[in-house]
Design an enzyme around this catalytic site. Structure first.
Site, mmCIF file in Angstrom:
data_model
loop_
_atom_site.group_PDB
_atom_site.id
_atom_site.type_symbol
_atom_site.label_atom_id
_atom_site.label_comp_id
_atom_site.label_asym_id
_atom_site.label_seq_id
_atom_site.Cartn_x
_atom_site.Cartn_y
_atom_site.Cartn_z
ATOM 1 C CG ASP A 1 -1.941 -4.005 -0.068
ATOM 2 O OD1 ASP A 1 -1.645 -3.241 1.181
ATOM 3 O OD2 ASP A 1 -1.920 -3.732 -0.895
ATOM 4 C CE1 TYR B 1 0.196 -0.695 -5.973
ATOM 5 C CE2 TYR B 1 -1.392 -2.572 -5.296
ATOM 6 C CZ TYR B 1 -0.066 -1.372 -5.015
ATOM 7 O OH TYR B 1 0.667 -1.759 -4.355
ATOM 8 C CE LYS C 1 -0.735 -0.123 -0.466
ATOM 9 N NZ LYS C 1 -1.548 -0.428 -1.589
ATOM 10 C CG HIS D 1 0.471 4.339 -2.824
ATOM 11 N ND1 HIS D 1 -0.129 3.373 -4.635
ATOM 12 C CD2 HIS D 1 1.433 3.502 -3.067
ATOM 13 C CE1 HIS D 1 -0.219 2.252 -4.906
ATOM 14 N NE2 HIS D 1 1.592 2.092 -3.700
#
Length: 304
Positions: free
Chosen positions: A49, A54, A83, A116
């Site tokens: 994931d 990120y 996401k 998200h």
């Protein structure tokens, strides 16, 4: 012989099988994420994931490709999630972002694509774009993250396809009881982010006492709790010994009284919520502005 938790799957509402235990890579550089992905896959993980926010999709992509080659696996053996970044939400922008994310991840399709956060005024259009990707077979499953009952109901009222997954903060201190009840009633699966709950949960006296009884770590007790609660769980680690330790959940089981004791730790205090974001409270001082995490090693992992 009992099947390992690491090898077990859950059937989503559309029939797709998702592993119940995977690896999260939040707050990891591209190098750390690449190494962690390779370590996880080498040790039996199949669910990975990540998210654009990120900043490590390129590292994850390299890690996936190296792990596939080194472990003689096929792409279909893995379950990859990313996401829609908050700043990319909207119909056309989501479709463009999807193509960019696939390129960074060095993939031709995703197993699960999530919104998200439910950005005000945009998540309905974002979802319609994701429905298009799903119908075209570009994504095997679609879902959301951080959606409360109100946002989920709004989505269901204005779109055609129910999310297969809602990824929420879940750990002994944040157990989302009402939301899980709602999701169970409509057949939507819960996936836990921040499943270990940080130091406050890991050092909780109740958790420590149960861990000592079973000769396990606090993390293992919490992950076993999440598993027995019927959740998909994605603990984050960049250390191989912890990546391995997080899978050692098969030689013990929490009793009914132990499960109840952990359930009673619930405080329902989310660490991050809508009011913390500038897209929901634009006039609040120190509200979070959406930005992609920046890592010095990003350029080393981008596809040439």
């Amino acid at each position: 012989m009992v099947e390992r938790v690491l090898n077990q799957t859950m059937t989503l509402s559309n029939g797709v099988e998702i592993p119940v235990l995977g690896l999260g890579v939040w707050k990891s550089s591209n190098t750390e994420a690449s190494d962690a992905v390779q370590s996880a896959i080498r040790n039996g993980y199949r669910l990975i994931d990540t998210a654009k926010q990120y900043g490590n999709q390129p590292g994850v992509g390299v890690g996936i490709q190296k792990a596939l080659k080194d472990n003689h696996l096929n792409r279909k053996d893995l379950f990859i999630t990313t996401k829609v970044y908050n700043g990319d939400q909207g119909y056309e922008s989501t479709l463009r972002a999807f193509e960019e994310q696939l390129k960074e991840l060095r993939l031709t399709y995703l197993d699960l694509y999530l919104i998200h956060w439910p950005v005000d005024g945009k998540y309905i259009d974002t979802w319609r774009a994701m429905e298009k990707l799903y119908r075209e077979g570009r994504v095997r499953a679609i879902g959301v993250s951080n959606f409360d009952i109100s946002c989920l109901q709004d989505l269901l009222d204005h779109t055609d396809i129910m999310p297969q997954v809602n990824q929420m903060e879940f750990n002994p201190l944040v157990q989302e009881e009402e939301l899980i009840g709602y999701m169970n009633a409509i057949g939507m699966s819960m996936e836990a982010w921040s499943p270990l709950g940080g130091g406050q949960a890991l050092n909780n006296p109740t958790i420590l006492e149960i861990a000592q009884k079973h000769d396990k770590t606090s993390a293992q007790v919490i992950l076993r709790f999440n598993y027995q609660m019927g959740l998909i769980t994605i603990p984050k680690s960049v250390h191989e010994e912890r990546i391995i330790a997080n899978t050692m959940l098969d030689d013990f089981e929490l009793s009914e009284s132990e499960m109840l004791a952990i359930q009673q730790l619930n405080q329902e205090k989310r660490s991050l919520w809508y009011e913390d974001f500038a897209w929901h409270t634009p006039h609040r001082q120190q509200a979070f502005a959406d930005s992609v995490d920046s890592w010095d090693d990003r350029s080393e992992y981008l596809p040439k």
